[in-house]
Design a protein around this motif. Sequence first.
Motif, PDB file in Angstrom:
ATOM      1  N   UNK A 548      61.870  -2.764   1.169  1.00 54.58           N
ATOM      2  CA  UNK A 548      61.432  -3.964   1.895  1.00 54.58           C
ATOM      3  C   UNK A 548      60.636  -3.622   3.141  1.00 54.58           C
ATOM      4  N   UNK A 549      61.094  -2.607   3.912  1.00 50.14           N
ATOM      5  CA  UNK A 549      60.489  -2.351   5.223  1.00 50.14           C
ATOM      6  C   UNK A 549      59.567  -1.137   5.254  1.00 50.14           C
ATOM      7  N   UNK A 550      59.737  -0.196   4.336  1.00 49.15           N
ATOM      8  CA  UNK A 550      58.785   0.908   4.205  1.00 49.15           C
ATOM      9  C   UNK A 550      58.991   2.073   5.142  1.00 49.15           C
ATOM     10  N   UNK A 551      59.340   1.820   6.424  1.00 50.34           N
ATOM     11  CA  UNK A 551      59.522   2.913   7.377  1.00 50.34           C
ATOM     12  C   UNK A 551      60.841   2.739   8.120  1.00 50.34           C
ATOM     13  N   UNK A 552      61.325   3.850   8.680  1.00 49.37           N
ATOM     14  CA  UNK A 552      62.576   3.778   9.432  1.00 49.37           C
ATOM     15  C   UNK A 552      62.400   2.926  10.690  1.00 49.37           C
ATOM     16  N   UNK A 553      61.278   3.078  11.364  1.00 48.24           N
ATOM     17  CA  UNK A 553      61.056   2.300  12.588  1.00 48.24           C
ATOM     18  C   UNK A 553      61.093   0.806  12.295  1.00 48.24           C
ATOM     19  N   UNK A 554      60.553   0.411  11.143  1.00 51.99           N
ATOM     20  CA  UNK A 554      60.543  -1.008  10.793  1.00 51.99           C
ATOM     21  C   UNK A 554      61.956  -1.523  10.528  1.00 51.99           C
ATOM     22  N   UNK A 555      62.775  -0.695   9.849  1.00 52.17           N
ATOM     23  CA  UNK A 555      64.162  -1.087   9.599  1.00 52.17           C
ATOM     24  C   UNK A 555      64.909  -1.228  10.910  1.00 52.17           C
ATOM     25  N   UNK A 562      65.524  -8.672  15.071  1.00 48.38           N
ATOM     26  CA  UNK A 562      65.476  -9.832  14.174  1.00 48.38           C
ATOM     27  C   UNK A 562      66.413  -9.633  12.988  1.00 48.38           C
ATOM     28  N   UNK A 563      67.738  -9.540  13.263  1.00 48.09           N
ATOM     29  CA  UNK A 563      68.684  -9.245  12.176  1.00 48.09           C
ATOM     30  C   UNK A 563      68.665 -10.279  11.051  1.00 48.09           C
ATOM     31  N   UNK A 564      68.234 -11.507  11.349  1.00 49.97           N
ATOM     32  CA  UNK A 564      68.183 -12.515  10.288  1.00 49.97           C
ATOM     33  C   UNK A 564      67.172 -12.139   9.209  1.00 49.97           C
ATOM     34  N   UNK A 565      66.141 -11.368   9.595  1.00 52.48           N
ATOM     35  CA  UNK A 565      65.133 -10.967   8.603  1.00 52.48           C
ATOM     36  C   UNK A 565      65.715 -10.032   7.553  1.00 52.48           C
ATOM     37  N   UNK A 578      74.714  -8.375  10.039  1.00 57.24           N
ATOM     38  CA  UNK A 578      75.361  -8.268  11.349  1.00 57.24           C
ATOM     39  C   UNK A 578      75.877  -6.845  11.584  1.00 57.24           C
ATOM     40  N   UNK A 579      76.437  -6.211  10.540  1.00 58.14           N
ATOM     41  CA  UNK A 579      76.927  -4.837  10.670  1.00 58.14           C
ATOM     42  C   UNK A 579      75.779  -3.880  10.976  1.00 58.14           C
ATOM     43  N   UNK A 580      74.627  -4.072  10.319  1.00 55.41           N
ATOM     44  CA  UNK A 580      73.470  -3.209  10.571  1.00 55.41           C
ATOM     45  C   UNK A 580      72.983  -3.401  12.006  1.00 55.41           C
ATOM     46  N   UNK A 581      72.936  -4.660  12.439  1.00 56.05           N
ATOM     47  CA  UNK A 581      72.522  -4.946  13.826  1.00 56.05           C
ATOM     48  C   UNK A 581      73.467  -4.278  14.817  1.00 56.05           C
ATOM     49  N   UNK A 582      74.771  -4.428  14.599  1.00 54.97           N
ATOM     50  CA  UNK A 582      75.751  -3.855  15.524  1.00 54.97           C
ATOM     51  C   UNK A 582      75.642  -2.333  15.576  1.00 54.97           C
TER      52      UNK A 582
END
Length: 694
Positions: A548-555, A562-565, A578-582
């Motif tokens: 989906x995001x292509x690069x680590x920086x984008x993830x 923008x965790x909702x994305x 939410x876990x990824x955001x935290x």
Amino acid sequence: MSLADENADESNPYLRDPPTEFEALEELSEAEAKRQVELLREAVREHDRRYYVENDPLVADRAYDALFARLRELEDAFGLETPDSPTRSVGGEPIEAFETVEHVTPMLSIDQSGEEEDVREFDDRVKREVGTVEYVCEPKFDGVSMEFVYEDGRLERAVTRGDGREGDDVTKNARTIGSVPQKLHGDYPDFLAVRGEVYMPKDAFQAHNRERIERGEEPFANPRNATAGTIRQLDPSVVADRPLEVFYFDVLEASDLAESHREELERFPEWGLRVTEHIEIVDDIEDAIDYRDRMLEARDDLAYEIDGTVIKVDDREAREELGRTARHDRYAFAYKFPARAEVTPIADVAVQIGRTGRVTPVALLEPVDVGGVTVSRASLHNPEEIAEKNVNVGDTVRVQRAGDVIPYVKEVVEKGSEGHYELPDHCPVCDSAIERDGPMAFCTGGLACDAQLRRSIEYYASDDGLDLEGLGEKSVRQLVDAGLLESVADLYELDHEDLTALEGWGERSAENLLAEIDSGREPPLADFLSALGIPHVGPTTARELAREFGTFDAVREAAEDDPESLEGVDDVGGTVAEQIHDFFASEANASAVDAILEHVFPQESALEAGGDELEGLTFVFTGSLEGSTRDEAQETVEAHGANATGSVSGNTDYLVTGDSPGQTKLDDAEDEDVAVLEEGEFRELLAEKGIELE
């Protein structure tokens, strides 16, 4: 006669009210230092005897520590070390291997049974052969039996029982045990070989297991296993750090033999050899049976494990007449206890910190038999379940094994405490706050927590991470314990010299590991995301994020800002987002990730979602593929609608094999009648669907 008798303190100032401040070393002559060392050794030995044998210490612990430290300081400064000095109890240089030594006399076993009828038959045989006798009744210690040999009062060697004829020379390790006198006291025989039982006290065992669990190590099953594993350590300093004790219970050979066993046991404390207080002399077998029944009732209150009692003929002449078989002495019999089954007390609760920080309370039990397996710990699952079952330290509980594998506390049988166990507010490993998340609890320390660190490194290097061969549980533990790994990023700072200095590492193994680590500096993005151990982000979710995001920086940017994305990604819902955001919002995790990125450069994901040509198919990959990695192959089939899983099941359509495939997966494929494709056949299948694997 001990030093403390007959006003010996007048000639030795270190016995009673000893000084704890001493003159500077440079003010001492060599003769003065030697005299002070002799007095300190005598005093420390006497203090050891009073502490371990008499249980009546003359000085406080702080004063003893000061005397011990002074003795060691003098020995080091003036080169006065001797093999039997009390300072040897702190360990020494590691050894390469144990020497096999023949025992002075065979260390035979004794007949044993848990049936009263067999005990009476033993008594009948004794009466037939030697007439009426008195018996000495003792606890049957559940530890490690050893031979201790003293010549001219000095410990010459300590040997494990082995096969009864010969055993391992563990003298250096035995010297580190406080209740093993380096020199005997009183009027001892010129030559003495005694049999003793080395053991780990129950409270010390539970404390040691608690430390192991909190460090992320496997606990010992019972005190006997802990003792056996400790006494055969190649590094005496490890033994010195573990809480071992000894009881002595038999003379194997001596230059001056007593006429009865009771006389031997009476002499032992005079010589500085510790004996149990639970010894009784009885006139007949009925009293011996009664002794066993009373010890069975009392065993939970003892400070050490026993698994029965031993009934011994007291008179030495009668013993000799009874003789021995090839395997056991005929003058003694062990009346065994039944194994504890399922119901047992909780001695303590340890807090185990998982890779993701999840806090799991673990009940430390008095060892109990559950389905034929000795269990010393059981899961308490989570704080909510603890409260529901009202479980606490001191309660007697019923233990079961889930699926005959994982032991857990089913219920409280007898309440021995008030209320239920409460989790600590802070992590016992890193002191970070523990926070609740519904029924679960988590340490907030992240990768800065040592308990999570080791598991994080293991996971980082595992098949679900960067697949770095040579970094398994054992090697990671060794590297962390040696201080070489204090973060995941430290993997990339390891050097050849550091590795070859470790026990068990040679030139080739060091070179192989460094090459393996170096080969993982440019991992596929999905592998790197999975390797970080983000909660709920395994290989499958990591591939979806990479696609989906292509690069680590984008993830990372999406997770932070923008965790909702993230919720638009397959396999990622609100909770996972939410876990990824935290994870990325944690300062400790962010710092740890930044440190890794100084050495590692995750590649952009080259694959985008394709069509549905492989929809409904499930692939499993094993072995090394030519021209592509397994992750790239998995990404390819998933991009075209298929599933890629890690294990073969009845739902698997194809097992794809490369070089050196795993035998387990091949066997599973045969059992489940799954089609096996070699790499060429797999590529042909893709080509038929118009899919190219680069």
